[in-house]
Write a protein that holds these residues in place. Sequence first.
Motif, PDB file in Angstrom:
ATOM      1  N   TYR A 141     -24.524  46.250 -24.910  1.00  0.00           N
ATOM      2  CA  TYR A 141     -24.974  45.434 -25.945  1.00  0.00           C
ATOM      3  C   TYR A 141     -26.782  45.281 -25.076  1.00  0.00           C
ATOM      4  O   TYR A 141     -27.394  45.191 -26.194  1.00  0.00           O
ATOM      5  N   ALA A 142     -26.656  45.283 -23.878  1.00  0.00           N
ATOM      6  CA  ALA A 142     -27.971  45.141 -23.329  1.00  0.00           C
ATOM      7  C   ALA A 142     -28.940  46.229 -23.491  1.00  0.00           C
ATOM      8  O   ALA A 142     -30.062  45.928 -23.874  1.00  0.00           O
ATOM      9  N   ILE A 143     -28.433  47.401 -23.597  1.00  0.00           N
ATOM     10  CA  ILE A 143     -29.106  48.606 -23.659  1.00  0.00           C
ATOM     11  C   ILE A 143     -29.579  48.803 -25.332  1.00  0.00           C
ATOM     12  O   ILE A 143     -30.753  49.106 -25.685  1.00  0.00           O
ATOM     13  N   VAL A 144     -28.781  48.444 -26.034  1.00  0.00           N
ATOM     14  CA  VAL A 144     -28.972  48.693 -27.704  1.00  0.00           C
ATOM     15  C   VAL A 144     -30.143  47.348 -28.088  1.00  0.00           C
ATOM     16  O   VAL A 144     -31.043  47.900 -28.969  1.00  0.00           O
ATOM     17  N   THR A 145     -29.659  46.168 -27.524  1.00  0.00           N
ATOM     18  CA  THR A 145     -30.557  45.195 -27.998  1.00  0.00           C
ATOM     19  C   THR A 145     -31.992  45.319 -27.111  1.00  0.00           C
ATOM     20  O   THR A 145     -32.970  45.059 -27.997  1.00  0.00           O
ATOM     21  N   ALA A 146     -31.968  45.997 -26.116  1.00  0.00           N
ATOM     22  CA  ALA A 146     -33.418  46.105 -25.374  1.00  0.00           C
ATOM     23  C   ALA A 146     -34.051  47.331 -26.465  1.00  0.00           C
ATOM     24  O   ALA A 146     -35.212  47.063 -26.561  1.00  0.00           O
ATOM     25  N   ILE A 147     -33.551  48.446 -26.802  1.00  0.00           N
ATOM     26  CA  ILE A 147     -34.070  49.191 -27.614  1.00  0.00           C
ATOM     27  C   ILE A 147     -34.500  48.331 -28.805  1.00  0.00           C
ATOM     28  O   ILE A 147     -35.631  48.717 -29.601  1.00  0.00           O
ATOM     29  N   ALA A 148     -33.543  47.623 -29.831  1.00  0.00           N
ATOM     30  CA  ALA A 148     -34.003  47.085 -30.629  1.00  0.00           C
ATOM     31  C   ALA A 148     -35.136  45.937 -30.555  1.00  0.00           C
ATOM     32  O   ALA A 148     -36.137  45.861 -31.341  1.00  0.00           O
ATOM     33  N   ILE A 149     -35.247  45.344 -29.417  1.00  0.00           N
ATOM     34  CA  ILE A 149     -36.400  44.470 -29.157  1.00  0.00           C
ATOM     35  C   ILE A 149     -37.682  45.245 -28.983  1.00  0.00           C
ATOM     36  O   ILE A 149     -38.775  44.762 -29.593  1.00  0.00           O
ATOM     37  N   LEU A 150     -37.583  46.278 -28.316  1.00  0.00           N
ATOM     38  CA  LEU A 150     -38.993  47.256 -28.105  1.00  0.00           C
ATOM     39  C   LEU A 150     -39.224  47.798 -29.348  1.00  0.00           C
ATOM     40  O   LEU A 150     -40.361  47.651 -29.730  1.00  0.00           O
ATOM     41  N   ALA A 151     -38.291  48.298 -30.330  1.00  0.00           N
ATOM     42  CA  ALA A 151     -38.718  48.775 -31.676  1.00  0.00           C
ATOM     43  C   ALA A 151     -39.264  47.642 -32.367  1.00  0.00           C
ATOM     44  O   ALA A 151     -40.332  48.132 -33.153  1.00  0.00           O
ATOM     45  N   ASN A 152     -38.711  46.368 -32.607  1.00  0.00           N
ATOM     46  CA  ASN A 152     -39.089  45.628 -33.462  1.00  0.00           C
ATOM     47  C   ASN A 152     -40.552  44.872 -33.043  1.00  0.00           C
ATOM     48  O   ASN A 152     -41.321  44.592 -33.885  1.00  0.00           O
ATOM     49  N   ALA A 153     -40.835  44.760 -31.871  1.00  0.00           N
ATOM     50  CA  ALA A 153     -41.931  44.138 -31.178  1.00  0.00           C
ATOM     51  C   ALA A 153     -42.938  45.479 -31.422  1.00  0.00           C
ATOM     52  O   ALA A 153     -44.218  44.978 -31.824  1.00  0.00           O
ATOM     53  N   GLY A 154     -42.645  46.443 -31.319  1.00  0.00           N
ATOM     54  CA  GLY A 154     -43.804  47.707 -31.406  1.00  0.00           C
ATOM     55  C   GLY A 154     -44.085  47.995 -32.913  1.00  0.00           C
ATOM     56  O   GLY A 154     -45.532  47.929 -33.236  1.00  0.00           O
ATOM     57  N   ILE A 155     -43.268  47.787 -34.030  1.00  0.00           N
ATOM     58  CA  ILE A 155     -43.574  47.779 -35.424  1.00  0.00           C
ATOM     59  C   ILE A 155     -44.295  46.559 -35.721  1.00  0.00           C
ATOM     60  O   ILE A 155     -45.093  46.665 -36.888  1.00  0.00           O
ATOM     61  N   ALA A 208     -41.402  40.041 -35.283  1.00  0.00           N
ATOM     62  CA  ALA A 208     -41.706  39.553 -34.207  1.00  0.00           C
ATOM     63  C   ALA A 208     -40.683  38.529 -33.778  1.00  0.00           C
ATOM     64  O   ALA A 208     -40.251  38.435 -32.304  1.00  0.00           O
ATOM     65  N   ALA A 209     -40.516  37.721 -34.412  1.00  0.00           N
ATOM     66  CA  ALA A 209     -39.562  36.576 -34.375  1.00  0.00           C
ATOM     67  C   ALA A 209     -38.080  37.063 -34.200  1.00  0.00           C
ATOM     68  O   ALA A 209     -37.385  36.770 -33.408  1.00  0.00           O
ATOM     69  N   GLY A 210     -37.750  38.137 -35.078  1.00  0.00           N
ATOM     70  CA  GLY A 210     -36.461  38.692 -34.576  1.00  0.00           C
ATOM     71  C   GLY A 210     -36.434  39.353 -33.159  1.00  0.00           C
ATOM     72  O   GLY A 210     -35.475  39.226 -32.636  1.00  0.00           O
ATOM     73  N   ALA A 211     -37.582  40.028 -32.690  1.00  0.00           N
ATOM     74  CA  ALA A 211     -37.652  40.609 -31.484  1.00  0.00           C
ATOM     75  C   ALA A 211     -37.426  39.573 -30.338  1.00  0.00           C
ATOM     76  O   ALA A 211     -36.588  39.459 -29.147  1.00  0.00           O
ATOM     77  N   VAL A 212     -38.166  38.628 -30.393  1.00  0.00           N
ATOM     78  CA  VAL A 212     -38.009  37.229 -29.759  1.00  0.00           C
ATOM     79  C   VAL A 212     -36.623  36.793 -29.620  1.00  0.00           C
ATOM     80  O   VAL A 212     -36.094  36.353 -28.606  1.00  0.00           O
ATOM     81  N   GLY A 213     -36.030  36.423 -30.750  1.00  0.00           N
ATOM     82  CA  GLY A 213     -34.701  36.060 -30.935  1.00  0.00           C
ATOM     83  C   GLY A 213     -33.481  37.125 -30.064  1.00  0.00           C
ATOM     84  O   GLY A 213     -32.585  36.619 -29.552  1.00  0.00           O
ATOM     85  N   LEU A 214     -33.781  38.339 -30.307  1.00  0.00           N
ATOM     86  CA  LEU A 214     -32.786  39.216 -29.684  1.00  0.00           C
ATOM     87  C   LEU A 214     -33.063  38.941 -28.168  1.00  0.00           C
ATOM     88  O   LEU A 214     -32.116  39.181 -27.481  1.00  0.00           O
ATOM     89  N   LEU A 215     -34.360  38.854 -27.540  1.00  0.00           N
ATOM     90  CA  LEU A 215     -34.641  38.453 -26.049  1.00  0.00           C
ATOM     91  C   LEU A 215     -33.962  37.374 -25.650  1.00  0.00           C
ATOM     92  O   LEU A 215     -33.168  37.417 -24.838  1.00  0.00           O
ATOM     93  N   LEU A 216     -34.055  36.119 -26.574  1.00  0.00           N
ATOM     94  CA  LEU A 216     -33.179  35.010 -26.249  1.00  0.00           C
ATOM     95  C   LEU A 216     -31.802  35.305 -26.230  1.00  0.00           C
ATOM     96  O   LEU A 216     -31.263  34.676 -25.244  1.00  0.00           O
ATOM     97  N   GLY A 217     -31.207  35.875 -27.144  1.00  0.00           N
ATOM     98  CA  GLY A 217     -29.844  36.469 -27.068  1.00  0.00           C
ATOM     99  C   GLY A 217     -29.461  37.040 -25.657  1.00  0.00           C
ATOM    100  O   GLY A 217     -28.315  36.720 -25.225  1.00  0.00           O
ATOM    101  N   LEU A 218     -30.306  37.900 -25.415  1.00  0.00           N
ATOM    102  CA  LEU A 218     -30.142  38.749 -24.258  1.00  0.00           C
ATOM    103  C   LEU A 218     -30.038  37.982 -22.986  1.00  0.00           C
ATOM    104  O   LEU A 218     -29.290  38.274 -22.079  1.00  0.00           O
ATOM    105  N   VAL A 219     -30.921  36.885 -22.946  1.00  0.00           N
ATOM    106  CA  VAL A 219     -31.008  36.243 -21.799  1.00  0.00           C
ATOM    107  C   VAL A 219     -30.094  34.991 -21.655  1.00  0.00           C
ATOM    108  O   VAL A 219     -30.377  34.278 -20.753  1.00  0.00           O
ATOM    109  N   GLY A 220     -29.348  34.687 -22.522  1.00  0.00           N
ATOM    110  CA  GLY A 220     -28.545  33.578 -22.370  1.00  0.00           C
ATOM    111  C   GLY A 220     -28.310  32.522 -23.536  1.00  0.00           C
ATOM    112  O   GLY A 220     -27.744  31.631 -23.306  1.00  0.00           O
ATOM    113  N   VAL A 221     -28.938  32.831 -24.884  1.00  0.00           N
ATOM    114  CA  VAL A 221     -28.746  31.896 -25.993  1.00  0.00           C
ATOM    115  C   VAL A 221     -28.188  32.796 -26.992  1.00  0.00           C
ATOM    116  O   VAL A 221     -28.781  33.180 -27.857  1.00  0.00           O
ATOM    117  N   PRO A 222     -26.944  32.950 -26.921  1.00  0.00           N
ATOM    118  CA  PRO A 222     -26.228  33.925 -27.629  1.00  0.00           C
ATOM    119  C   PRO A 222     -26.111  33.801 -29.192  1.00  0.00           C
ATOM    120  O   PRO A 222     -26.333  34.689 -30.007  1.00  0.00           O
TER     121      PRO A 222
END
Length: 116
Positions: free
Chosen positions: A5-19, A52-66
Amino acid sequence: MFIGYAIVTAIAILANAGIAVADFLRARPVLANSAEVGLPESRLPWLAALKAAGAVGLLLGLVGVPVIGVAAATGLVLFFIGAVAAHIRARVYYNIAFPGGYLALAAASLVLAVAR
């Protein structure tokens, strides 16, 4: 399960933040693709903000707000379903793999977030 989950989500965060950054900067490929699918340039900042909001939300989910992570992944899945549909509607198939790839990342992140 969490590591996947962490690996896939980190990739999704980077991809969405980048685009999102590319959208905000109105990068030439972004403008060309938007024009091909019939998206007015004036909508780019709004779409970039959603990514960008999606990337931030994914990050929040990753760090403890599922619940936020699940909501963000759901929103990104819906967003990229719309992007794939826009490509199909405009019959722009040669680069449909890009929104399809983002859709796959968001969907994988959602499935893994729910499963953990």
